[in-house]
Design a protein around this motif. Structure first.
Motif, PDB file in Angstrom:
ATOM      1  N   MET A   1       0.883  -1.363   0.121  1.00 26.86           N
ATOM      2  CA  MET A   1      -0.081   0.024  -0.070  1.00 26.86           C
ATOM      3  C   MET A   1       0.996   1.348  -0.023  1.00 26.86           C
ATOM      4  O   MET A   1       1.957   1.329   0.703  1.00 26.86           O
ATOM      5  CB  MET A   1      -0.814   0.071   1.311  1.00 26.86           C
ATOM      6  CG  MET A   1      -1.977  -1.013   1.206  1.00 26.86           C
ATOM      7  SD  MET A   1      -3.336  -0.521   0.023  1.00 26.86           S
ATOM      8  CE  MET A   1      -3.943   0.809   0.787  1.00 26.86           C
ATOM      9  N   VAL A   2       0.522   1.990  -0.927  1.00 26.15           N
ATOM     10  CA  VAL A   2       1.276   3.541  -0.992  1.00 26.15           C
ATOM     11  C   VAL A   2       0.592   4.291  -0.031  1.00 26.15           C
ATOM     12  O   VAL A   2      -0.519   4.726   0.147  1.00 26.15           O
ATOM     13  CB  VAL A   2       1.211   3.961  -2.534  1.00 26.15           C
ATOM     14  CG1 VAL A   2       1.949   5.281  -2.428  1.00 26.15           C
ATOM     15  CG2 VAL A   2       2.004   3.031  -3.390  1.00 26.15           C
ATOM     16  N   GLN A   3       1.421   4.960   0.758  1.00 23.49           N
ATOM     17  CA  GLN A   3       0.981   5.732   1.823  1.00 23.49           C
ATOM     18  C   GLN A   3       0.699   7.177   1.346  1.00 23.49           C
ATOM     19  O   GLN A   3       1.258   7.566   0.248  1.00 23.49           O
ATOM     20  CB  GLN A   3       2.191   6.187   2.995  1.00 23.49           C
ATOM     21  CG  GLN A   3       2.419   4.801   3.938  1.00 23.49           C
ATOM     22  CD  GLN A   3       3.327   4.973   4.951  1.00 23.49           C
ATOM     23  OE1 GLN A   3       3.882   6.021   4.968  1.00 23.49           O
ATOM     24  NE2 GLN A   3       3.347   4.381   5.960  1.00 23.49           N
ATOM     25  N   LYS A   4      -0.513   7.890   1.975  1.00 22.67           N
ATOM     26  CA  LYS A   4      -0.778   9.315   1.293  1.00 22.67           C
ATOM     27  C   LYS A   4       0.314  10.215   1.730  1.00 22.67           C
ATOM     28  O   LYS A   4       1.262  10.100   2.840  1.00 22.67           O
ATOM     29  CB  LYS A   4      -2.154   9.549   1.979  1.00 22.67           C
ATOM     30  CG  LYS A   4      -3.176   8.561   1.803  1.00 22.67           C
ATOM     31  CD  LYS A   4      -4.591   9.240   2.222  1.00 22.67           C
ATOM     32  CE  LYS A   4      -5.771   8.269   2.105  1.00 22.67           C
ATOM     33  NZ  LYS A   4      -6.803   8.735   2.559  1.00 22.67           N
ATOM     34  N   ALA A   5       0.392  11.102   0.999  1.00 28.78           N
ATOM     35  CA  ALA A   5       1.257  12.104   1.239  1.00 28.78           C
ATOM     36  C   ALA A   5       0.668  13.312   2.048  1.00 28.78           C
ATOM     37  O   ALA A   5      -0.487  13.263   2.367  1.00 28.78           O
ATOM     38  CB  ALA A   5       1.643  13.144  -0.198  1.00 28.78           C
ATOM     39  N   LYS A   6       1.613  14.086   2.992  1.00 24.07           N
ATOM     40  CA  LYS A   6       1.150  14.903   3.937  1.00 24.07           C
ATOM     41  C   LYS A   6       1.177  16.362   3.299  1.00 24.07           C
ATOM     42  O   LYS A   6       2.501  16.721   2.850  1.00 24.07           O
ATOM     43  CB  LYS A   6       1.811  14.640   5.179  1.00 24.07           C
ATOM     44  CG  LYS A   6       1.594  13.473   6.009  1.00 24.07           C
ATOM     45  CD  LYS A   6       2.267  13.360   7.296  1.00 24.07           C
ATOM     46  CE  LYS A   6       1.753  12.240   8.024  1.00 24.07           C
ATOM     47  NZ  LYS A   6       2.363  12.116   9.391  1.00 24.07           N
ATOM     48  N   ILE A   7       0.320  17.160   3.370  1.00 25.35           N
ATOM     49  CA  ILE A   7       0.275  18.505   3.046  1.00 25.35           C
ATOM     50  C   ILE A   7       0.291  19.457   4.164  1.00 25.35           C
ATOM     51  O   ILE A   7      -0.789  19.172   5.033  1.00 25.35           O
ATOM     52  CB  ILE A   7      -0.715  18.844   2.139  1.00 25.35           C
ATOM     53  CG1 ILE A   7      -0.551  17.975   0.785  1.00 25.35           C
ATOM     54  CG2 ILE A   7      -0.741  20.068   1.636  1.00 25.35           C
ATOM     55  CD1 ILE A   7      -1.962  17.925  -0.250  1.00 25.35           C
ATOM     56  N   LEU A   8       1.114  20.463   4.747  1.00 24.24           N
ATOM     57  CA  LEU A   8       1.128  21.136   5.776  1.00 24.24           C
ATOM     58  C   LEU A   8       0.477  22.377   5.262  1.00 24.24           C
ATOM     59  O   LEU A   8       0.755  23.055   4.507  1.00 24.24           O
ATOM     60  CB  LEU A   8       2.418  21.440   6.232  1.00 24.24           C
ATOM     61  CG  LEU A   8       2.607  22.399   7.201  1.00 24.24           C
ATOM     62  CD1 LEU A   8       1.781  21.533   8.518  1.00 24.24           C
ATOM     63  CD2 LEU A   8       4.068  22.579   7.820  1.00 24.24           C
ATOM     64  N   LEU A   9      -0.864  22.851   6.064  1.00 27.79           N
ATOM     65  CA  LEU A   9      -1.442  24.041   5.882  1.00 27.79           C
ATOM     66  C   LEU A   9      -1.058  24.873   7.075  1.00 27.79           C
ATOM     67  O   LEU A   9      -1.466  24.657   8.339  1.00 27.79           O
ATOM     68  CB  LEU A   9      -2.941  23.662   5.785  1.00 27.79           C
ATOM     69  CG  LEU A   9      -3.436  22.507   4.756  1.00 27.79           C
ATOM     70  CD1 LEU A   9      -5.036  22.510   4.855  1.00 27.79           C
ATOM     71  CD2 LEU A   9      -2.931  22.816   3.540  1.00 27.79           C
ATOM     72  N   VAL A  10      -0.496  26.293   6.727  1.00 25.78           N
ATOM     73  CA  VAL A  10      -0.191  27.019   8.008  1.00 25.78           C
ATOM     74  C   VAL A  10      -1.082  28.279   7.559  1.00 25.78           C
ATOM     75  O   VAL A  10      -0.693  29.224   6.511  1.00 25.78           O
ATOM     76  CB  VAL A  10       1.196  27.304   7.702  1.00 25.78           C
ATOM     77  CG1 VAL A  10       1.758  27.986   9.034  1.00 25.78           C
ATOM     78  CG2 VAL A  10       2.067  26.030   7.453  1.00 25.78           C
TER      79      VAL A  10
END
Length: 225
Positions: A1-10
């Motif tokens: 399973m390919v892990q989801k990417a993380k997107i940082l919202l600031v």
């Protein structure tokens, strides 16, 4: 399973974070909130992110200062940063954003479709880089096993090399398709350059893999870093 990417919202305003989450939820990735520059830097200490959406105007540590800290760290300096701002003071203000290390500078209110498309490009690049690192790690493990005379040395290498070659071919195909997509959409220069860098890494990995094939030499291939 390919892990989801993380997107940082600031962003220091909860309503802005909520709006960003609504826009980017269709990408089906992991969205991480930070309400200040300091909170963003803490998140970056423990997690890897595909891209950072960073508000410029924040109390305390503003977006420019936060970006400067991100770019000074070895672990985070290569993470793409998209600046979001509600004000526009002209070319000088925009130049300051790019000088701080941003790959894009978007004024509010922005087009949700455009923002989502830009973020998706960097998510795709991140995922392909992750796959490339996985393939390189598998090759290194195989090389170490060969060097140490691991169990099954006579039987397993050929099958493993064939599997790695097939996986690499799939990544190469996806990278080629992404590069064509970037050309067609006249994407940001930084995104195009990142895609070209990924293709160079893939080329190096393919050469290293080919060098391990029987009859092509001693197998002392140099893997891409």
């Amino acid at each position: 399973m390919v892990q989801k990417a993380k997107i940082l919202l600031v962003d220091d305003r909860p309503e802005n974070l909520l709006a960003l989450e609504a826009i980017l939820s269709a990408l089906d990735q992991t969205l991480v909130r930070a309400s200040s520059g300091e909170e963003a830097l803490k998140a970056l200490l423990t997690d890897d992110f595909a891209v950072i959406l960073l508000d410029v105007q924040m109390p305390g540590m503003d977006g420019f200062e936060t970006a400067a800290h991100i770019k000074r760290r070895e672990r985070t300096r290569d993470i793409p940063i998209i600046f979001l701002t509600a004000i526009n003071h002209g070319p000088h203000h925009t130049f300051r954003g790019y000088a701080a290390g941003a790959v894009d500078y978007i004024s509010k209110p922005f087009d949700p479709w455009v923002l989502r498309a830009k973020v998706s490009v960097f998510v795709e690049l991140y995922m392909k880089n992750c796959k490339l690192r996985e393939q390189a790690a598998l090759l290194r493990l195989q090389l170490e096993g060969d060097t140490n005379g691991g169990v099954g040395h006579e039987k397993e290498p050929a099958g493993l090399l064939a599997e790695l070659s097939a996986r690499l071919a799939a990544v190469e195909e996806q990278a080629e398709a992404l590069s064509k997509q970037l050309d067609d959409e006249s994407a940001d220069a930084v995104a195009v350059a990142t895609a070209a860098h990924l293709e160079r890494k893939l080329t190096g990995l393919r050469r290293a893999l080919d060098a391990l094939e029987p009859g092509t030499g001693s197998g002392a291939a140099v893997l891409p870093s």
